[in-house]
Design a protein around this motif. Structure first.
Motif, PDB file in Angstrom:
ATOM      1  N   ARG A  59      -2.132   4.748   3.918  1.00 42.85           N
ATOM      2  CA  ARG A  59      -2.306   4.702   2.478  1.00 42.85           C
ATOM      3  C   ARG A  59      -3.505   5.557   2.106  1.00 42.85           C
ATOM      4  O   ARG A  59      -4.523   5.526   2.798  1.00 42.85           O
ATOM      5  CB  ARG A  59      -2.553   3.256   2.007  1.00 42.85           C
ATOM      6  CG  ARG A  59      -1.470   2.266   2.403  1.00 42.85           C
ATOM      7  CD  ARG A  59      -0.238   2.401   1.527  1.00 42.85           C
ATOM      8  NE  ARG A  59       0.726   1.349   1.840  1.00 42.85           N
ATOM      9  CZ  ARG A  59       1.724   1.499   2.717  1.00 42.85           C
ATOM     10  NH1 ARG A  59       1.859   2.645   3.373  1.00 42.85           N
ATOM     11  NH2 ARG A  59       2.554   0.504   2.946  1.00 42.85           N
ATOM     12  N   ARG A  99     -10.476  -4.039   8.576  1.00 43.48           N
ATOM     13  CA  ARG A  99      -9.953  -4.859   7.480  1.00 43.48           C
ATOM     14  C   ARG A  99      -9.438  -6.187   8.013  1.00 43.48           C
ATOM     15  O   ARG A  99      -8.728  -6.261   9.012  1.00 43.48           O
ATOM     16  CB  ARG A  99      -8.851  -4.115   6.735  1.00 43.48           C
ATOM     17  CG  ARG A  99      -9.404  -3.063   5.799  1.00 43.48           C
ATOM     18  CD  ARG A  99      -8.349  -2.390   4.986  1.00 43.48           C
ATOM     19  NE  ARG A  99      -7.611  -3.321   4.125  1.00 43.48           N
ATOM     20  CZ  ARG A  99      -6.740  -2.926   3.208  1.00 43.48           C
ATOM     21  NH1 ARG A  99      -6.516  -1.637   3.039  1.00 43.48           N
ATOM     22  NH2 ARG A  99      -6.083  -3.801   2.486  1.00 43.48           N
TER      23      ARG A  99
ATOM     24  N   TYR B  93      -7.805  -6.711  -2.842  1.00 40.53           N
ATOM     25  CA  TYR B  93      -6.527  -6.198  -2.383  1.00 40.53           C
ATOM     26  C   TYR B  93      -5.720  -5.848  -3.634  1.00 40.53           C
ATOM     27  O   TYR B  93      -5.754  -6.575  -4.635  1.00 40.53           O
ATOM     28  CB  TYR B  93      -5.806  -7.250  -1.557  1.00 40.53           C
ATOM     29  CG  TYR B  93      -4.487  -6.817  -0.993  1.00 40.53           C
ATOM     30  CD1 TYR B  93      -3.287  -7.308  -1.503  1.00 40.53           C
ATOM     31  CD2 TYR B  93      -4.442  -5.921   0.068  1.00 40.53           C
ATOM     32  CE1 TYR B  93      -2.077  -6.903  -0.970  1.00 40.53           C
ATOM     33  CE2 TYR B  93      -3.224  -5.517   0.604  1.00 40.53           C
ATOM     34  CZ  TYR B  93      -2.049  -6.018   0.082  1.00 40.53           C
ATOM     35  OH  TYR B  93      -0.850  -5.626   0.601  1.00 40.53           O
ATOM     36  N   ASN B  96       0.500  -3.392  -1.551  1.00 43.95           N
ATOM     37  CA  ASN B  96       0.936  -2.259  -0.730  1.00 43.95           C
ATOM     38  C   ASN B  96      -0.173  -1.770   0.191  1.00 43.95           C
ATOM     39  O   ASN B  96      -0.288  -0.580   0.478  1.00 43.95           O
ATOM     40  CB  ASN B  96       1.414  -1.110  -1.626  1.00 43.95           C
ATOM     41  CG  ASN B  96       2.326  -0.148  -0.892  1.00 43.95           C
ATOM     42  OD1 ASN B  96       2.962  -0.493   0.090  1.00 43.95           O
ATOM     43  ND2 ASN B  96       2.375   1.086  -1.366  1.00 43.95           N
ATOM     44  N   ASN B  97      -0.982  -2.730   0.643  1.00 45.87           N
ATOM     45  CA  ASN B  97      -2.095  -2.441   1.552  1.00 45.87           C
ATOM     46  C   ASN B  97      -3.113  -1.457   0.990  1.00 45.87           C
ATOM     47  O   ASN B  97      -3.789  -0.760   1.747  1.00 45.87           O
ATOM     48  CB  ASN B  97      -1.571  -1.979   2.916  1.00 45.87           C
ATOM     49  CG  ASN B  97      -1.021  -3.139   3.705  1.00 45.87           C
ATOM     50  OD1 ASN B  97      -1.763  -4.042   4.087  1.00 45.87           O
ATOM     51  ND2 ASN B  97       0.274  -3.152   3.935  1.00 45.87           N
ATOM     52  N   ASN B  98      -3.234  -1.443  -0.328  1.00 43.07           N
ATOM     53  CA  ASN B  98      -4.288  -0.666  -0.979  1.00 43.07           C
ATOM     54  C   ASN B  98      -5.461  -1.569  -1.305  1.00 43.07           C
ATOM     55  O   ASN B  98      -5.324  -2.789  -1.423  1.00 43.07           O
ATOM     56  CB  ASN B  98      -3.759  -0.017  -2.264  1.00 43.07           C
ATOM     57  CG  ASN B  98      -2.799   1.116  -1.974  1.00 43.07           C
ATOM     58  OD1 ASN B  98      -3.103   2.012  -1.181  1.00 43.07           O
ATOM     59  ND2 ASN B  98      -1.642   1.090  -2.606  1.00 43.07           N
ATOM     60  N   LEU B  99      -6.615  -0.963  -1.467  1.00 50.11           N
ATOM     61  CA  LEU B  99      -7.870  -1.689  -1.677  1.00 50.11           C
ATOM     62  C   LEU B  99      -8.634  -1.000  -2.789  1.00 50.11           C
ATOM     63  O   LEU B  99      -8.717   0.228  -2.812  1.00 50.11           O
ATOM     64  CB  LEU B  99      -8.681  -1.666  -0.387  1.00 50.11           C
ATOM     65  CG  LEU B  99     -10.047  -2.341  -0.365  1.00 50.11           C
ATOM     66  CD1 LEU B  99      -9.881  -3.843  -0.481  1.00 50.11           C
ATOM     67  CD2 LEU B  99     -10.776  -1.981   0.928  1.00 50.11           C
TER      68      LEU B  99
END
Lengths: 117, 110
Positions: A59, A99, B93, B96-99
Motif C-alpha cells: 500500500r 505494525r 487505521y 485496506n491496510n492503510n494508516l
C-alpha cells in the motif's frame, strides 16, 4: 529486545534514486505488516508505504505511487524502500516501523534523505 | 488519505491535566477501534503511548489515557510533568491496510 535499524539515507539530486534498508531483530519479522513512515523537517508523520507479512500486498500514499516500491526479505529479516524520481518534497527522515493492531508499535531511529541539487 | 486533525498546540502547568483531540471521519477514527497515540521528543523516534483507543503498552505510565467518541479520539495526560513536553501524534487505521496520522500537537508544560 525489538530493534529496527535503518540505513541508506543521504543526499541525492532531484530525479535520482535511493534505496533504504531496515534490519529487524528481536521478533518474528515474517509475522508482521511493516511500514515506512516519513517526517519532513519540522513537519508531522506520514505513512508512505506498507507491506504485508509475505510481501504479496503493498500500500502506498498517493504522493509516492509509481515512484516508491516497498519490499522485504524475510530470510534476511530486512525491509526495503526503493525510491525513484525523487523530488525536493521527499526530503525527510524515513522511519521503519512494525505494525501491530493496525498501527506502528515499534520504530527505528530513522534515516535522513535529502533531495537537493 | 487526508490527515487527521489535531490542535497545533496545547499547554498546562505541572500537575494539571490536558486533553488533546484527534478528529477524523467514519472511514478512519470513527470506523475502527485502531487509534494510537505517540509521543515524540526532538530528534527522537516516536514512542507508542496508547493503542486500540485506550490500551497502554507496558511501561507507559497510567497518567496517559485514551478515549474515543464518534469520529474524535482524545489523549489525556494527567499530572503533567516537565518531561511530558513533546510533540504528540494520533494515528488511525483507515481500511485496506492503510494508516493515517494527525498533524501533531506540541505540548508545552508551563
Amino acid at each position: 529486545e525489538v530493534q529496527l535499524v535503518e540505513s541508506g539515507g543521504g543526499l541525492v539530486q532531484p530525479g535520482g534514486s535511493l534505496r533504504l534498508s531496515c534490519a529487524a531483530s528481536g521478533f518474528t519479522f515474517s509475522s508482521y505488516w511493516m511500514s515506512w513512515v516519513r517526517q519532513a523537517p519540522g513537519k508531522g508523520l506520514e505513512c508512505v508505504a506498507n507491506i504485508n507479512q509475505d510481501g504479496s500486498e503493498q500500500r502506498y500514499v498517493d504522493s509516492v505511487k509509481g515512484r516508491f516500491s516497498i519490499s522485504r526479505d524475510n530470510a534476511k529479516n530486512s525491509l526495503y524502500l526503493q525510491m525513484n524520481s525523487l523530488r525536493a518534497e521527499d526530503t525527510a527522515v524515513y522511519f521503519c516501523a512494525r505494525r501491530s493492531s493496525g498501527s506502528p508499535d515499534c520504530w527505528g531511529q530513522g534515516t535522513l534523505v535529502t533531495v537537493s541539487s | 488519505q487526508s490527515a487527521l486533525t489535531q490542535p497545533p498546540s496545547a499547554s498546562g502547568s505541572p500537575g494539571q491535566s490536558v486533553t488533546i483531540s484527534c478528529t477524523g471521519t467514519s472511514s478512519d477514527v470513527g470506523g475502527y477501534n485502531f487509534v494510537s497515540w505517540y509521543q515524540q521528543h526532538p530528534g527522537k523516534a516516536p514512542k507508542l503511548l496508547i493503542y486500540e483507543v485506550s490500551k497502554r503498552p507496558s511501561g507507559v505510565p497510567d497518567r496517559f489515557s485514551g478515549s474515543k467518541s464518534g469520529n474524535t479520539a482524545s489523549l489525556t495526560v494527567s499530572g503533567l510533568q516537565a518531561e511530558d513536553e513533546a510533540d504528540y501524534y494520533c494515528s488511525s487505521y483507515a481500511g485496506n491496510n492503510n494508516l493515517v496520522f494527525g498533524g501533531g500537537t506540541k505540548l508545552t508544560v508551563l
